[in-house]
Design a protein around this motif. Structure first.
Motif: not given
Length: 104
Positions: A17-21
């Motif tokens: 999963y993306g960090l910003s998400s």
């Protein structure tokens, strides 16, 4: 997105999963009243799939342990600075009138 400037403390291998998400989930869940990692997980799990996609997830959302492992490792002072900058950019100038206002 403002959260993209926060340094990612995770090992590049195996990032699902993306960090910003993940950070957006944490921030939004806390704003909505979540006060534990389990509550953050419940908040994102209870969203519908269109909201998952808006947050950057496809068919699944992260497990509570994934959120916990990331959120305890993120530099809190950097995250605070990023969120403060983002909020200040969205607030308009203070309108001074004849009424007395308290600055908070």
């Amino acid at each position: 997105m403002a959260l993209e400037v926060v340094p990612d403390p995770r090992d590049p291998r195996g990032r699902r999963y993306g960090l910003s998400s993940l950070l957006a989930v944490g921030v939004c869940a806390v704003i909505a009243g979540a006060c534990t990692f389990a509550a953050v997980h419940d908040w994102v799990r209870d969203l519908d799939r269109s909201r998952w996609r808006a947050l950057g997830f496809s068919d699944t959302v992260p497990a509570a342990t994934t959120l916990w492992r990331l959120l305890i490792r993120v530099d809190a002072s950097v995250l605070q600075q990023v969120l403060t900058r983002w909020l200040r950019a969205r607030s308009g100038p203070l309108q001074i009138t004849s009424r007395r206002w308290r600055l908070v």
